[in-house]
Design a protein around this motif. Structure first.
Motif, PDB file in Angstrom:
ATOM      1  N   ALA A 160     -54.425  67.612 -80.531  1.00  0.00           N
ATOM      2  CA  ALA A 160     -55.599  68.202 -81.176  1.00  0.00           C
ATOM      3  C   ALA A 160     -55.518  68.065 -82.691  1.00  0.00           C
ATOM      4  N   ASP A 161     -54.324  68.244 -83.240  1.00  0.00           N
ATOM      5  CA  ASP A 161     -54.142  68.051 -84.680  1.00  0.00           C
ATOM      6  C   ASP A 161     -54.365  66.598 -85.071  1.00  0.00           C
ATOM      7  N   VAL A 162     -53.916  65.676 -84.236  1.00  0.00           N
ATOM      8  CA  VAL A 162     -54.136  64.250 -84.493  1.00  0.00           C
ATOM      9  C   VAL A 162     -55.625  63.955 -84.554  1.00  0.00           C
ATOM     10  N   VAL A 163     -56.362  64.478 -83.580  1.00  0.00           N
ATOM     11  CA  VAL A 163     -57.802  64.261 -83.517  1.00  0.00           C
ATOM     12  C   VAL A 163     -58.490  64.813 -84.766  1.00  0.00           C
ATOM     13  N   ASP A 172     -38.609  42.606 -67.018  1.00  0.00           N
ATOM     14  CA  ASP A 172     -39.699  42.554 -67.992  1.00  0.00           C
ATOM     15  C   ASP A 172     -39.295  43.303 -69.258  1.00  0.00           C
ATOM     16  N   ASN A 173     -40.127  43.214 -70.295  1.00  0.00           N
ATOM     17  CA  ASN A 173     -39.877  44.073 -71.451  1.00  0.00           C
ATOM     18  C   ASN A 173     -40.281  45.507 -71.114  1.00  0.00           C
ATOM     19  N   MET A 174     -39.893  46.446 -71.975  1.00  0.00           N
ATOM     20  CA  MET A 174     -40.099  47.864 -71.682  1.00  0.00           C
ATOM     21  C   MET A 174     -41.573  48.212 -71.497  1.00  0.00           C
ATOM     22  N   ALA A 175     -42.447  47.534 -72.223  1.00  0.00           N
ATOM     23  CA  ALA A 175     -43.875  47.855 -72.157  1.00  0.00           C
ATOM     24  C   ALA A 175     -44.471  47.583 -70.786  1.00  0.00           C
ATOM     25  N   SER A 176     -43.848  46.701 -70.002  1.00  0.00           N
ATOM     26  CA  SER A 176     -44.386  46.386 -68.678  1.00  0.00           C
ATOM     27  C   SER A 176     -44.339  47.580 -67.744  1.00  0.00           C
ATOM     28  N   GLN A 177     -43.551  48.608 -68.086  1.00  0.00           N
ATOM     29  CA  GLN A 177     -43.452  49.804 -67.261  1.00  0.00           C
ATOM     30  C   GLN A 177     -44.634  50.755 -67.467  1.00  0.00           C
ATOM     31  N   VAL A 178     -45.423  50.517 -68.519  1.00  0.00           N
ATOM     32  CA  VAL A 178     -46.502  51.442 -68.866  1.00  0.00           C
ATOM     33  C   VAL A 178     -47.666  51.270 -67.910  1.00  0.00           C
ATOM     34  N   VAL A 179     -48.108  52.386 -67.312  1.00  0.00           N
ATOM     35  CA  VAL A 179     -49.263  52.351 -66.413  1.00  0.00           C
ATOM     36  C   VAL A 179     -50.458  53.088 -67.008  1.00  0.00           C
ATOM     37  N   ALA A 180     -50.237  53.885 -68.045  1.00  0.00           N
ATOM     38  CA  ALA A 180     -51.347  54.617 -68.663  1.00  0.00           C
ATOM     39  C   ALA A 180     -50.920  55.113 -70.033  1.00  0.00           C
ATOM     40  N   LEU A 181     -51.896  55.334 -70.899  1.00  0.00           N
ATOM     41  CA  LEU A 181     -51.618  55.936 -72.203  1.00  0.00           C
ATOM     42  C   LEU A 181     -52.857  56.613 -72.742  1.00  0.00           C
ATOM     43  N   ARG A 182     -52.628  57.540 -73.641  1.00  0.00           N
ATOM     44  CA  ARG A 182     -53.699  58.200 -74.369  1.00  0.00           C
ATOM     45  C   ARG A 182     -53.618  57.743 -75.815  1.00  0.00           C
ATOM     46  N   ILE A 183     -54.751  57.367 -76.371  1.00  0.00           N
ATOM     47  CA  ILE A 183     -54.760  56.848 -77.727  1.00  0.00           C
ATOM     48  C   ILE A 183     -55.950  57.424 -78.477  1.00  0.00           C
ATOM     49  N   VAL A 184     -55.764  57.695 -79.755  1.00  0.00           N
ATOM     50  CA  VAL A 184     -56.836  58.246 -80.593  1.00  0.00           C
ATOM     51  C   VAL A 184     -57.251  57.171 -81.588  1.00  0.00           C
ATOM     52  N   ALA A 228     -53.871  44.864 -73.517  1.00  0.00           N
ATOM     53  CA  ALA A 228     -53.919  44.831 -74.978  1.00  0.00           C
ATOM     54  C   ALA A 228     -53.127  45.980 -75.580  1.00  0.00           C
ATOM     55  N   PHE A 229     -53.193  47.149 -74.947  1.00  0.00           N
ATOM     56  CA  PHE A 229     -52.602  48.356 -75.532  1.00  0.00           C
ATOM     57  C   PHE A 229     -51.099  48.493 -75.259  1.00  0.00           C
ATOM     58  N   ARG A 230     -50.565  47.768 -74.279  1.00  0.00           N
ATOM     59  CA  ARG A 230     -49.137  47.911 -73.981  1.00  0.00           C
ATOM     60  C   ARG A 230     -48.265  47.514 -75.177  1.00  0.00           C
ATOM     61  N   VAL A 231     -48.586  46.393 -75.789  1.00  0.00           N
ATOM     62  CA  VAL A 231     -47.878  45.962 -77.001  1.00  0.00           C
ATOM     63  C   VAL A 231     -48.916  45.948 -78.118  1.00  0.00           C
ATOM     64  N   SER A 232     -49.137  47.120 -78.702  1.00  0.00           N
ATOM     65  CA  SER A 232     -50.249  47.287 -79.643  1.00  0.00           C
ATOM     66  C   SER A 232     -49.847  47.050 -81.090  1.00  0.00           C
ATOM     67  N   ILE A 233     -48.565  46.910 -81.381  1.00  0.00           N
ATOM     68  CA  ILE A 233     -48.000  46.676 -82.713  1.00  0.00           C
ATOM     69  C   ILE A 233     -48.634  47.561 -83.787  1.00  0.00           C
ATOM     70  N   GLY A 234     -49.023  48.772 -83.401  1.00  0.00           N
ATOM     71  CA  GLY A 234     -49.524  49.750 -84.355  1.00  0.00           C
ATOM     72  C   GLY A 234     -50.916  49.501 -84.869  1.00  0.00           C
ATOM     73  N   ALA A 235     -51.653  48.571 -84.268  1.00  0.00           N
ATOM     74  CA  ALA A 235     -52.940  48.165 -84.816  1.00  0.00           C
ATOM     75  C   ALA A 235     -54.145  48.791 -84.127  1.00  0.00           C
ATOM     76  N   LEU A 236     -53.933  49.498 -83.007  1.00  0.00           N
ATOM     77  CA  LEU A 236     -55.067  49.934 -82.190  1.00  0.00           C
ATOM     78  C   LEU A 236     -55.289  51.440 -82.203  1.00  0.00           C
ATOM     79  N   GLY A 237     -54.545  52.179 -82.980  1.00  0.00           N
ATOM     80  CA  GLY A 237     -54.740  53.623 -83.008  1.00  0.00           C
ATOM     81  C   GLY A 237     -53.441  54.366 -82.827  1.00  0.00           C
ATOM     82  N   LEU A 238     -53.540  55.684 -82.757  1.00  0.00           N
ATOM     83  CA  LEU A 238     -52.359  56.538 -82.628  1.00  0.00           C
ATOM     84  C   LEU A 238     -52.138  56.885 -81.161  1.00  0.00           C
ATOM     85  N   ILE A 239     -51.098  56.345 -80.574  1.00  0.00           N
ATOM     86  CA  ILE A 239     -50.748  56.639 -79.188  1.00  0.00           C
ATOM     87  C   ILE A 239     -50.106  58.023 -79.145  1.00  0.00           C
ATOM     88  N   THR A 240     -50.705  58.923 -78.401  1.00  0.00           N
ATOM     89  CA  THR A 240     -50.181  60.292 -78.344  1.00  0.00           C
ATOM     90  C   THR A 240     -49.376  60.569 -77.081  1.00  0.00           C
TER      91      THR A 240
END
Length: 483
Positions: free
Chosen positions: A47-50, A157-169, A189-201
């Motif tokens: 909520a503070d991030v938002v 695989d690399n670590m990001a391949s384990q990601v099945v969901a995320l929340r991003i602002v 696109a969001f699994r390896v976002s290199i900090g360019a797509l928003g704040l992953i919470t």
């Protein structure tokens, strides 16, 4: 020889209050990458991030999230306040420590504040293990995912391949849920976002029941006949699925002002085991990357303790430069021989500096279809298996001398210019990757799709910095960051 991990300490976020004003200076782990922002922000929850992003969107403030600073490039550098008339923020999400374990689905949902080391301990307490893990545990977890951090293995695989969901602002303060059920293409696109797509919470990732590995380390003989040397190494990958080769090693001869190959080096390989005795990899000094590791030994442990080094495994602190390149494994022999010869051609320019040791390290990794993964398979041909070789070269110093560090980092940049197109090589994000948007497009064919999402998530160019703009060719953002 020095330890392989002796320079790899827990990432540091060093914030120094300026003498005048309220500026904060950020450094990476070895202090050669830095920037100065006006303010440092630590939101207490999503909520503070938002609220923060909603307030800053109309001001078009610069916002850079930092983890622990464990990088050799400038991927996480903020937009320096001296280059802009907008407020520049450094943001830490360390307070976001929510955690939910779902053993029915074998997933864990964790807030962005978790470090890899702490998550591993929680998983072990609950009888769980990561599917895949990098060689170290000092990174922030989301930071490790977002840059394509990896281990080794033909089927790993690399670590990001384990990601099945995320929340991003996004920059407007809108929360978006990305998952493999409702928007699987976007998740790529969001699994390896290199900090360019928003704040992953928050991130949800797959886990598995705790399992053990047998780790075998064996001493190998070196030779300056590089064809023979690398044929022998290549044969190891024919015999074992999960291998790391720590070598060859070179020592700096201060009298001759030249690199001299060490007579031996070593390789480790891992395999499943039904062992029920004492778990002892962490009891072995070399399991944590310390001491004289060129020796034969066998240990057994939970996968995390068998394959990665915890922060306490670090035994000293020294500067070092590093490259890490990925390339289709079919190119192994040519890459290994020609990278070695090219490095030797650089040696005359290394004379007069504080060199101590140089270590080559070879690994192997399964390719994937994440847009910005260094092992994306989008431009591979029918002759390629989809498996990548990984070469890391570490230039280790005898003293913490910035002149030597920057000199060697300059040489590190040259490898991609020399071999990128020739071997379809890609640099690990945040590890000495020179600006080249044309080559980035060649190695990452999904870059146009990634940049469309980036513009949707960040229309005012608030999340980018100099590296991202120039490496990805985000021309629309050049003016925004003061170029």
């Amino acid at each position: 020889m020095v330890s392989l991990f002796s320079m790899r300490v827990p990432l540091l976020l060093v914030l120094l209050h300026a003498v005048f004003g309220s500026a904060y200076r950020w450094f990476n782990w070895q202090y050669e990458v830095t920037c100065e922002a006006e303010k440092f922000v630590t939101p207490s929850d999503e909520a503070d991030v938002v609220e923060f992003l909603k307030n800053e969107f109309p001001k078009q403030s610069h916002i850079k999230v930092v983890g622990n600073g464990h990088g050799f490039g400038n991927l996480t550098t903020c937009v320096d306040q001296s280059l802009t008339n907008k407020t520049s923020y450094i943001v830490s999400l360390a307070n976001l420590k929510s955690l939910e374990i779902n053993k029915k689905n074998m997933t864990v949902t964790a807030g962005a504040g978790w470090d890899v080391y702490d998550l591993i301990n929680v998983l072990k307490e609950n009888g769980l293990s990561f599917n895949h893990l990098g060689a170290e545990r000092v990174q922030n977890f989301v930071g490790a995912l977002s840059t394509g951090t990896h281990g080794t293995g033909r089927y790993v695989d690399n670590m990001a391949s384990q990601v099945v969901a995320l929340r991003i602002v996004d920059a407007r303060g809108n929360v978006k849920i990305i998952n493999e059920w409702n928007n699987p293409e976007e998740l790529k696109a969001f699994r390896v976002s290199i900090g360019a797509l928003g704040l992953i919470t928050e991130v949800t990732f797959k886990v598995q029941p705790t399992y053990l590995l047998k780790k075998t380390t064996t001493v190998l003989n070196a030779t300056t006949n590089y064809t023979q040397l690398y044929t022998d190494i290549h044969d190891l990958y024919k015999k074992h699925d999960r291998v790391t080769v720590w070598g060859p090693h070179f020592d700096w001869d201060s009298e001759a002002q030249d690199w001299v190959i060490e007579p031996t080096f070593f390789a480790s390989y891992w395999e499943p085991t039904n062992y029920t005795g004492v778990r002892n990899c962490t009891l072995n000094y070399c399991a944590n990357g310390c001491g004289e590791c060129i020796k034969n030994y066998i240990c057994y442990d939970e996968v995390s303790d068998a394959t990665s080094a915890p922060p306490q495994g670090v035994c000293s602190r020294e500067f070092y430069a590093e490259i890490e390149h990925f390339w289709p494994f079919e190119n192994f022999m040519d890459v290994a021989i020609n990278y070695t010869k090219f490095q030797q051609s650089q040696t005359p320019r290394m004379r007069g500096f504080d060199n101590q040791e140089m270590i080559f390290q070879y690994r192997i990794l399964k390719g994937d279809d994440s847009y910005m993964s260094p092992v994306n398979t989008y431009n591979l041909g029918p002759q390629n298996s989809g498996v990548f070789g990984v070469l890391e070269i570490d230039w280790i110093q005898s003293v913490n001398n910035y002149t030597t560090l920057w000199n060697n980092q300059g040489f590190a940049f040259e490898f991609m210019d020399k071999f990128g197109y020739e071997y379809n090589a890609r640099a690990h994000w945040n590890k000495m990757s020179p600006y080249d948007p044309k080559f980035t497009l060649s190695a990452f064919p999904k870059l146009p799709e990634f940049l469309k999402i980036q513009e949707q998530q960040d229309p005012n160019c608030q999340f980018v910095n100099d590296f991202l703009v120039n490496q990805l060719g985000i021309d629309r953002c050049k003016e925004a960051i003061g170029q």
